[in-house]
Write an enzyme that holds these catalytic residues in place. Structure first.
Site, short mmCIF file in Angstrom:
data_model
loop_
_atom_site.label_atom_id
_atom_site.label_comp_id
_atom_site.label_asym_id
_atom_site.label_seq_id
_atom_site.Cartn_x
_atom_site.Cartn_y
_atom_site.Cartn_z
N GLY A 31 21.13 -8.51 -27.06
CA GLY A 31 22.25 -8.82 -26.18
C GLY A 31 23.59 -8.35 -26.70
N CYS A 240 7.19 -7.44 3.36
CA CYS A 240 7.48 -6.00 3.51
C CYS A 240 6.83 -5.50 4.81
CB CYS A 240 6.93 -5.23 2.32
SG CYS A 240 6.97 -3.44 2.52
N CYS A 243 3.87 -2.86 3.57
CA CYS A 243 2.69 -3.24 2.81
C CYS A 243 2.40 -4.73 2.88
CB CYS A 243 2.81 -2.78 1.36
SG CYS A 243 3.93 -3.78 0.38
N CYS A 265 9.72 -2.81 0.87
CA CYS A 265 9.83 -2.90 -0.59
C CYS A 265 10.88 -1.94 -1.10
CB CYS A 265 8.50 -2.49 -1.25
SG CYS A 265 7.20 -3.70 -1.12
N CYS A 271 5.00 -0.39 -3.28
CA CYS A 271 4.66 -0.39 -1.86
C CYS A 271 3.52 0.60 -1.56
CB CYS A 271 5.90 -0.01 -1.05
SG CYS A 271 5.81 -0.45 0.68
#
Lengths: 300, 235, 259
Positions: A31, A240, A243, A265, A271
């Site tokens: 970080g 979606c 899909c 997606c 997808c």
């Protein structure tokens, strides 16, 4: 054989060593933003120069590279960076998340969970999460050093005061290993939970701002929030359209100029893989061909 | 009974640095004592230094010489050489003061100004306000003025606010600097009665009163300040 | 906390810029609940002194010690930076003459007040907002302004907001640098009255720098008069104003315009 005139992966070996040192330091201090001597790359700032340098520094001849831009493998930025490394490193590329050893990304984390051994490289425009309220770099560095992160909550407070809820939807700040507050790059906050305890190594490169930071595998990543306004990811009220996937991040695609639209997606590989496996959404039949080649991306 | 406050060898000389550093002796070798339950009055012509003595006894003027031992929180402390925090504590606990003029505080209403000394000593606000109201009523200050800041009050009205503020506490020693100067006869009588009550309650008072009637009514002893004049000492 | 022990001890503090003196050999103590005014004209070194004793400017010589909440007296310039900054945003306040120096002008009034709470770890939005609302009320700013940015506030309101922002963590010591400077007289009076009430109600110790003797008279218990970087006189505020001893104090007092 034009590529022969370039060193492997474009950057010279000394530069790559310098960048690897910054990466190693970043991994050692999850970080923490490590300054590095960012080079001029053969593309403009804002096109992923930080991510490209990180990728170039860690790329080996046996690596398989995937590049996505807002989840898609086939947008200009993704295609050109993929081609760039094909030319200057001669490595194999893929669009399949599971096959890739290195995935360079702009603004998304793939839906398919990443595995041990994979590396996700983020392109970062502004690495400093405190920049919103504190313009002085000397001061933000000191704030990181002393863990003075009250300001991050001031930003979230303002969000709630103005909108009734935390309206930040992308670049949502996280705290890493209980120590450094980190900007996860402009990924949707939907992806924040995927950073937490990921199996993969995550590297972040900011070319213009000359910073590298990292999340080693299995790192604790917590999204900041208030007790009475806990962190929540976006929810979509439908699957979606192509899909039928649920609990994935969806892009809104405008279909015509009469208000027609669909939600698909954002992760194009996910997808397509699902569709190949036989999953179908409500619009899959008629729109399948057009929508995979003519995607309209939501620009963040 | 031992005095609650003694003045011994007290002197005051003003040095006027803006006028070439000339020295202006006002008081020399002043000495007297204050006893509980009595009212002493400083007498003498105007300019004799009555007010200076009173101000030194409150710590408002610095003493140039001498000592002012005062019984404070069970001990004897020299007010003339006490540090600022001790002086403030003595003012809070032991010595009260009613000045000739009210130093107004912007925006604070009369009732709150009167109640403030009690609140400062930790009294509940409502109780302090009740006592303040009693005093203002007794001093005939019209009730419609109580909530207003006294900045725009007449001299007499301001002085009554000032008296109420000074009398509301139970300081063992109370200094009065011409508290009746701007009052009418009726209100002067109220103040005389209030002084008598303080005496009965065991307070030691020291005052300056230019009004002969009031002075005669309240004084147990008169201290002649002219005897503390510096030229007299030199002679 | 023992109120008989000083909260802040300043000993022989000197700040020199080469041959030029900012302030020289200044010593004093501040006790809990006490208001001390540092007065003097421009260039007298009062602001330099304020910066030296509030850890904003390291003195060339001398020490400044502070009694921490655990009762221990610590040399401020030997504290770690983290400790020092923590002190600054919890146990201390600093009210600047120009409110823009002490406020975040681009975030709401509520967030300005709430920032210190969040900095010390408060993470409940509702509680932070309730505390901010309460404090805005105490400095006479309407609750309906809580989501407005201080950019839209008048000078007096900004200064009151700055005060609320400083006091929300119940500090024990507040430094003020000409807090009423640059305000209209009527606005000044309101602010002074407000400060007077807050200081009294909260038992704050305050070190206030001002060139305005009326401000010093109204707010302070004790006064320090400075000239050319040195203390020329210090003592009870009313005694210094009514019976000034030093030539410079006499000049200063006699220069006040009477109305």
């Amino acid at each position: 054989m034009t590529a022969a005139t370039y060193n492997f992966a474009y950057l010279d070996e000394q530069t790559k060593r310098m960048i690897r040192r910054a990466i190693l330091k970043g991994i050692a201090i999850p970080g923490y933003q490590v300054p590095f001597a960012s080079r001029e790359m053969p593309m403009p700032y804002g096109w992923g120069t930080g991510g490209v340098q990180v990728t170039a520094a860690i790329l080996g001849p046996d690596d398989v590279l995937k590049v996505i831009d807002q989840g898609a493998d086939d947008t200009t930025n993704a295609v050109s960076i993929r081609k760039f490394f094909q030319r200057v490193a001669g490595i194999e590329t893929t669009t399949n998340t599971a096959d890739a050893t290195i995935i360079q990304t702009r603004h998304r984390i793939p839906e398919t969970p990443l595995q041990e051994g994979q590396v996700l490289v983020y392109q970062v425009p502004i690495p400093e999460p405190l920049r919103f309220l504190e313009p002085r770099e000397t001061e933000t560095r000191k704030m990181h050093a002393l863990e003075e992160y009250g300001l991050m909550h001031v930003k979230l407070y303002e969000d709630i005061a103005r909108n009734g809820h935390i309206a930040t939807t992308y670049a949502y700040p996280v705290k890493v290993e209980g120590r450094y507050v980190m900007d996860p790059s402009p990924t949707p906050k939907f992806d924040n939970p995927k950073m937490h305890m990921s199996e993969a190594l995550q590297l972040f490169g900011a070319g213009r701002e000359k910073r590298i930071y990292a999340l080693p595998p299995h790192t604790d990543v917590v999204s900041l929030d208030f007790e009475d306004h806990p962190f929540e990811v976006q929810r979509f009220d439908r699957p979606c359209a192509l899909c039928g996937a649920e609990q994935v991040y969806l892009d809104e695609v405008v279909l015509d100029d009469r208000g027609g639209r669909m939600f698909v997606c954002s992760d194009s590989d996910h997808c397509e893989t699902r569709q190949a496996e036989g999953f179908r959404g409500e619009l899959a039949g008629e729109k399948l061909d057009a929508s995979t080649s003519d995607r309209t991306e939501e620009v963040i | 009974m031992s005095p609650v406050l003694t003045v011994s060898g007290l002197a005051k000389t003003f040095t006027m640095h803006l006028r070439g550093g000339i020295e202006l002796p006002v008081i020399a070798n002043a000495g007297f004592a204050l006893h509980a339950g009595t009212c002493a009055v400083l007498g003498g012509r105007s300019g004799a230094g009555k007010s200076s003595i009173l101000k030194m006894l409150y710590g408002n003027y610095a003493a140039s010489g001498g000592s002012i031992p005062v019984r404070h929180r069970g001990a004897e402390i020299d007010l003339a050489s006490a540090d600022p925090r001790t002086v403030l504590d003595i003012r809070r606990e032991t010595i009260g003061y009613v000045s000739q003029f009210l130093r107004v505080v912007p925006r604070v209403g009369a009732l709150d100004i009167v109640a403030e000394p009690l609140v400062e000593r930790g009294m509940d606000r409502d109780e302090a306000a009740r006592r303040a109201a009693d005093l203002l009523a007794r001093l005939n200050l019209p009730e419609r003025l109580w909530s207003l800041p006294p900045a725009t009050f007449s001299g007499g009205e301001q002085q009554r606010v000032n008296i109420a503020r000074g009398f509301i506490t139970e300081h063992p020693i109370l200094l009065l600097d011409e508290p009746t100067a701007s009052l009418d006869a009726a209100n002067r009588a109220v103040v005389v009665e209030m002084i008598a009550e303080k005496k009965r309650a065991g307070a030691a008072l020291l005052g300056i009163f230019h009004d002969t009637d009031v002075r005669n009514a309240v004084a147990d002893i008169v201290i002649d300040v002219t005897s503390f004049a510096p030229d007299k000492k030199a002679a | 906390m023992d109120r008989d022990l000083p909260l802040l001890s300043v000993r022989s503090v000197t700040k020199s810029y080469g041959a030029r003196i900012g302030c020289a050999d200044v010593s004093f103590d501040v006790w809990p609940g006490e208001v001390v005014a540092i007065v003097g004209e421009s260039g007298s070194g009062k602001t330099t002194l304020l910066n030296c004793i509030s850890t904003r400017l390291e003195p060339t010589a001398g020490t400044v010690s502070y009694r921490m909440r655990d009762g221990e007296m610590r040399d401020l310039y030997r504290l770690g930076e983290a400790e020092r900054r923590f002190l600054l945003r919890t146990d201390w306040g600093f009210v600047h003459q120009n409110p823009a120096d002490g406020l975040r002008m681009t975030v709401s009034a509520g967030a300005n007040v709430g920032e210190r709470l969040m900095a010390v770890g408060q993470r409940h939005y509702g509680n932070i907002r309730a505390t901010a609302t309460d404090w805005l009320g105490r400095v006479e700013i309407g609750a309906d302004r809580i989501d407005d940015q201080p950019r839209s506030f008048s000078g007096g309101m900004r200064q009151r907001l700055q005060i609320a922002r400083n006091l929300v963590t119940a500090p024990r010591l507040v430094f003020m640098d000409e807090p009423t400077g640059g305000l209209d007289v009527s606005v000044q009076a309101r602010l002074l009255d407000l400060l007077r009430g807050l200081v009294h109600d909260l038992g704050l110790a305050v070190i206030i720098v001002t060139h305005d003797l009326a401000v010093a008279r109204l707010l302070s218990h004790r006064m320090i008069v400075m000239k050319d970087g040195r203390v020329v006189e210090h003592g009870l505020t009313d005694r210094l104003l009514d019976d000034p001893q030093a030539p410079y104090t006499q000049l200063l007092v006699s220069s006040i315009l009477q109305v």
